[in-house]
Design a protein around this motif. Structure first.
Motif, short mmCIF file in Angstrom:
data_model
loop_
_atom_site.label_atom_id
_atom_site.label_comp_id
_atom_site.label_asym_id
_atom_site.label_seq_id
_atom_site.Cartn_x
_atom_site.Cartn_y
_atom_site.Cartn_z
N PRO A 180 5.28 -25.36 -3.45
CA PRO A 180 4.47 -24.43 -4.24
C PRO A 180 3.02 -24.31 -3.79
CG PRO A 180 5.81 -25.81 -5.67
CD PRO A 180 5.94 -26.37 -4.28
N ASP A 181 2.54 -25.34 -3.09
CA ASP A 181 1.14 -25.29 -2.65
C ASP A 181 0.98 -24.63 -1.28
OD1 ASP A 181 2.54 -27.38 -1.44
OD2 ASP A 181 0.71 -28.53 -1.05
N ARG A 182 2.08 -24.16 -0.70
CA ARG A 182 2.02 -23.53 0.61
C ARG A 182 2.39 -22.06 0.50
NH1 ARG A 182 1.97 -26.97 4.94
NH2 ARG A 182 1.19 -25.09 5.97
N SER A 183 1.63 -21.23 1.18
CA SER A 183 1.91 -19.81 1.24
C SER A 183 1.43 -19.30 2.59
CB SER A 183 1.19 -19.06 0.12
OG SER A 183 1.49 -17.69 0.15
N PHE A 184 2.14 -18.34 3.14
CA PHE A 184 1.79 -17.82 4.46
C PHE A 184 1.49 -16.34 4.38
CE2 PHE A 184 4.57 -21.48 5.23
CZ PHE A 184 3.74 -22.23 6.04
N GLY A 185 0.38 -15.95 4.99
CA GLY A 185 -0.04 -14.56 5.01
C GLY A 185 -0.76 -14.25 6.31
N ARG A 186 -1.42 -13.10 6.33
CA ARG A 186 -2.12 -12.65 7.55
C ARG A 186 -3.14 -13.67 8.04
NH1 ARG A 186 -4.13 -11.86 11.50
NH2 ARG A 186 -4.82 -9.93 12.55
N GLU A 187 -3.81 -14.34 7.10
CA GLU A 187 -4.85 -15.30 7.50
C GLU A 187 -4.28 -16.54 8.17
OE1 GLU A 187 -3.52 -16.31 3.34
OE2 GLU A 187 -3.97 -14.49 4.49
N ASN A 188 -2.99 -16.79 8.01
CA ASN A 188 -2.35 -17.97 8.60
C ASN A 188 -1.75 -17.70 9.97
OD1 ASN A 188 -1.37 -18.12 5.34
ND2 ASN A 188 -2.55 -19.82 6.16
N VAL A 189 -1.81 -16.46 10.43
CA VAL A 189 -1.15 -16.09 11.68
C VAL A 189 -1.62 -16.92 12.88
CG1 VAL A 189 -1.00 -14.24 13.42
CG2 VAL A 189 -0.42 -13.78 11.03
N PRO A 190 -2.93 -17.13 13.11
CA PRO A 190 -3.33 -17.92 14.28
C PRO A 190 -2.71 -19.32 14.31
CG PRO A 190 -5.21 -16.73 13.42
CD PRO A 190 -4.11 -16.56 12.41
N ASP A 191 -2.71 -20.02 13.15
CA ASP A 191 -2.14 -21.36 13.10
C ASP A 191 -0.63 -21.33 13.30
OD1 ASP A 191 -4.62 -22.50 12.66
OD2 ASP A 191 -4.40 -22.56 10.48
N LEU A 192 0.03 -20.37 12.68
CA LEU A 192 1.48 -20.26 12.87
C LEU A 192 1.82 -19.94 14.32
CD1 LEU A 192 2.67 -18.23 9.73
CD2 LEU A 192 3.16 -20.62 10.26
N ALA A 193 1.05 -19.04 14.91
CA ALA A 193 1.30 -18.67 16.31
C ALA A 193 1.13 -19.88 17.23
CB ALA A 193 0.37 -17.55 16.73
N SER A 194 0.12 -20.69 16.96
CA SER A 194 -0.10 -21.89 17.78
C SER A 194 1.07 -22.86 17.66
CB SER A 194 -1.41 -22.58 17.37
OG SER A 194 -2.52 -21.77 17.66
N HIS A 195 1.53 -23.08 16.43
CA HIS A 195 2.64 -24.01 16.22
C HIS A 195 3.92 -23.50 16.89
CE1 HIS A 195 5.72 -26.53 14.49
NE2 HIS A 195 6.31 -25.43 14.01
N ILE A 196 4.26 -22.25 16.63
CA ILE A 196 5.50 -21.69 17.20
C ILE A 196 5.45 -21.70 18.72
CG2 ILE A 196 6.91 -19.61 17.38
CD1 ILE A 196 6.11 -18.97 14.49
N THR A 197 4.27 -21.43 19.27
CA THR A 197 4.13 -21.46 20.73
C THR A 197 4.35 -22.86 21.27
OG1 THR A 197 2.55 -19.62 20.65
CG2 THR A 197 2.62 -20.93 22.67
N ARG A 198 3.70 -23.85 20.67
CA ARG A 198 3.86 -25.24 21.14
C ARG A 198 5.31 -25.68 21.03
NH1 ARG A 198 -0.34 -26.50 17.64
NH2 ARG A 198 1.03 -27.94 16.53
N PHE A 199 5.91 -25.39 19.89
CA PHE A 199 7.30 -25.79 19.67
C PHE A 199 8.23 -25.10 20.66
CE2 PHE A 199 11.35 -26.01 17.47
CZ PHE A 199 11.33 -27.26 16.87
N SER A 200 8.02 -23.82 20.87
CA SER A 200 8.88 -23.06 21.78
C SER A 200 8.71 -23.52 23.23
CB SER A 200 8.55 -21.56 21.67
OG SER A 200 8.80 -21.09 20.36
N LEU A 201 7.47 -23.73 23.64
CA LEU A 201 7.23 -24.18 25.02
C LEU A 201 7.86 -25.54 25.27
CD1 LEU A 201 3.53 -23.06 25.62
CD2 LEU A 201 5.58 -22.16 26.73
N ALA A 202 7.78 -26.43 24.27
CA ALA A 202 8.38 -27.75 24.44
C ALA A 202 9.90 -27.62 24.62
CB ALA A 202 8.06 -28.63 23.23
N GLY A 203 10.52 -26.77 23.81
CA GLY A 203 11.96 -26.58 23.92
C GLY A 203 12.36 -25.92 25.23
#
Length: 216
Positions: A180-203
């Motif tokens: 309940p304390d987590r929500s994702f929106g436009r302002e979270n895009v840079p952090d999400l993009a960084s995580h997904i990129t790191r995770f994807s590159l590692a895989g």
């Protein structure tokens, strides 16, 4: 052909917006031209003049929705930029489109309905937009995996990258209930993009290593 009363660009725009709302609420099959015209404050002749028929109006709505979704998208990097940076740029661009609050309010609902109740309009989306995006990500992933990568590995990696992005958007109601304390929106895009990129590159790099023939 002489345009009907109110057959201006404003009328066409009102019809697109109203049709988007009705198609999102009712689906293509149950939506009626009468309801669309009522919401748009236009007459049926205006639909025939601007679009021809219901199917052509629906296709125009899909194209309009894609145009709106792409207007705020960050520009892609040059093809000669490093593959890692191109992947990061694509992921951020895709997330911006998914979380863009400037899109028509009905766009997300319409796209979700199209995925669950596909119409010929989905063929337009796939041919004109999704296939182009797939080829872009495919080229990046193939470069990262190296020349010996199998087509199956490339496909799996591309779908995994895209799937991570879609998860945060389409599973948002589940995420907010689990956390309940987590929500994702436009302002979270840079952090999400960084995580997904790191995770994807590692895989991707792990798959690339496992695909190399053992050294003699």
């Amino acid at each position: 052909m002489t345009p009907p009363t109110g057959g201006s660009r404003d009328t066409r725009q009102r019809l697109l917006e109203a049709a988007g709302e009705v198609f999102a609420d009712r689906g293509f099959r149950d939506a009626t031209i009468q309801e669309i015209c009522r919401r748009a404050d236009a007459n049926i002749a205006a639909v025939h003049y601007h679009f021809g028929d219901k199917e052509q109006l629906y296709r125009a709505v899909i194209q309009y929705a894609e145009q709106c979704a792409g207007e705020s998208r960050p520009a892609d990097l040059a093809p000669d930029a490093p593959a890692e940076k191109r992947l990061r740029a694509h992921i951020e661009s895709f997330l911006v489109r998914l979380f863009d609050e400037g899109q028509p309010a009905w766009l997300g609902k319409l796209m979700a309905r199209e995925m669950s109740e596909p119409t010929p309009g989905l063929d337009v989306i796939v041919q004109e937009k999704i296939r182009v995006t797939y080829r872009l990500v495919e080229a990046i992933v193939r470069e990262l995996l190296g020349p010996g990568a199998s087509d199956d590995d490339v496909l799996a990696c591309v779908l995994s990258v895209q799937g991570q992005c879609l998860f945060y958007r389409h599973c948002h109601p589940v995420i907010t209930r689990l956390f309940p304390d987590r929500s994702f929106g436009r302002e979270n895009v840079p952090d999400l993009a960084s995580h997904i990129t790191r995770f994807s590159l590692a895989g991707i790099r792990a798959i690339a290593r496992s695909s190399k023939p053992p050294a003699r």
